[in-house]
Design an enzyme around this catalytic site. Sequence first.
Site, PDB file in Angstrom:
ATOM      1  N   ASP A  26       0.840  -1.204   0.000  1.00  0.00           N
ATOM      2  CA  ASP A  26       0.000   0.000   0.000  1.00  0.00           C
ATOM      3  C   ASP A  26       0.881   1.263   0.000  1.00  0.00           C
ATOM      4  OD1 ASP A  26      -1.474  -2.242   0.721  1.00  0.00           O
ATOM      5  OD2 ASP A  26      -2.835  -1.129   2.011  1.00  0.00           O
ATOM      6  N   HIS A  28      -0.619   4.826  -0.209  1.00  0.00           N
ATOM      7  CA  HIS A  28      -1.324   5.842   0.588  1.00  0.00           C
ATOM      8  C   HIS A  28      -0.685   7.220   0.527  1.00  0.00           C
ATOM      9  CE1 HIS A  28      -4.495   3.415   2.237  1.00  0.00           C
ATOM     10  NE2 HIS A  28      -3.681   2.567   2.846  1.00  0.00           N
ATOM     11  N   ASP A  55      -4.370   0.762  -3.031  1.00  0.00           N
ATOM     12  CA  ASP A  55      -4.412   1.774  -1.971  1.00  0.00           C
ATOM     13  C   ASP A  55      -3.330   2.816  -2.242  1.00  0.00           C
ATOM     14  OD1 ASP A  55      -6.666   0.811  -0.836  1.00  0.00           O
ATOM     15  OD2 ASP A  55      -5.796   0.328   1.120  1.00  0.00           O
ATOM     16  N   ASN A  81      -9.231  -0.906  -1.745  1.00  0.00           N
ATOM     17  CA  ASN A  81     -10.505  -0.396  -1.231  1.00  0.00           C
ATOM     18  C   ASN A  81     -10.525   1.133  -1.157  1.00  0.00           C
ATOM     19  OD1 ASN A  81      -8.599  -1.133   0.924  1.00  0.00           O
ATOM     20  ND2 ASN A  81     -10.105  -0.264   2.325  1.00  0.00           N
ATOM     21  N   HIS A  82      -9.374   1.753  -0.890  1.00  0.00           N
ATOM     22  CA  HIS A  82      -9.341   3.222  -0.877  1.00  0.00           C
ATOM     23  C   HIS A  82      -9.468   3.779  -2.297  1.00  0.00           C
ATOM     24  CE1 HIS A  82      -8.456   4.186   3.369  1.00  0.00           C
ATOM     25  NE2 HIS A  82      -8.035   2.938   3.385  1.00  0.00           N
ATOM     26  N   HIS A 196      -3.017  -4.477   2.090  1.00  0.00           N
ATOM     27  CA  HIS A 196      -4.251  -4.227   2.837  1.00  0.00           C
ATOM     28  C   HIS A 196      -4.099  -4.395   4.350  1.00  0.00           C
ATOM     29  CE1 HIS A 196      -8.473  -3.534   3.366  1.00  0.00           C
ATOM     30  NE2 HIS A 196      -8.748  -4.761   3.751  1.00  0.00           N
TER      31      HIS A 196
HETATM   32 MN   LIG Z   1      -6.620  -1.464   1.967  1.00  0.00          MN
END
Ligand SMILES: [Mn+2]
Length: 245
Positions: A26, A28, A55, A81-82, A196
């Site tokens: 991820d 982010h 993500d 999911n983000h 995740h």
């Molecule tokens: Mn995630």
Amino acid sequence: MLENIEVVRIKRFAANTAGRDFAVGDIHGHFTRLQAALDAAGFDPAVDRLFSVGDLVDRGPECRDVLGWLAKPWFHPVRGNHDDYVCRFDTCDVDNWVYNGGTWFAGLAWDEQREFAALFRELPIAIEVETPGGLAGIVHADCPFPSWDQLRAALEAPETAKQLRLTQNTCMWSRSRIELRDNEPIDGVRAVVVGHTPLPSPASLGNVIYIDTMGWRPQDGGYFTLLDLASLETIPPTPAKLSWD
Ligand SMILES: [Mn+2]
């Protein structure tokens, strides 16, 4: 029109005969730190490829930079999911999204929001990469089936819209394998690479490899792990064995 774009839910890549293939956990919104990890690994954008478990945005300070990264021909993410919040920005639970780091998106102009969403809707749910050791699968959270062929079929030719939604959501959100410490391997694939679930170092369950080592949370000792898809070795090297025991 956006609605007419043909959605590719699973993307396949032939083996990289010129350079190396890496997967990263991820991101982010921490692209400067990601670039530093690539530099440390001697990543060569002319021949190497970087696959991402998704993500890409939320939480970090450089979410808007994702536009530049999505334009790089060697950068290939699946949808986390983000990222899916961005795809559903006009219908999702915005309060919940903002609570989970989506403030940056709420601050964009409507046109920009639409631009981000159009790009993110092109992100596949799964990627498969041919390697000398066999096929490597990539999803954000988990493979919902005991075999990769079943996942491919469910994404390419879903029987119902409801079944497709369930499959996609499990790929992007599920933590049941890791919570149950389920060691059952996934058939038809050498390894399935996921993120995740933040971990202090990479780990594996069966042939499912977890690589979200929190490069986006450096204040807690997090760092980016690059997994070489051919050797299944990591940069930096993983302490002890790549497993739970
Ligand atoms: Mn995630």
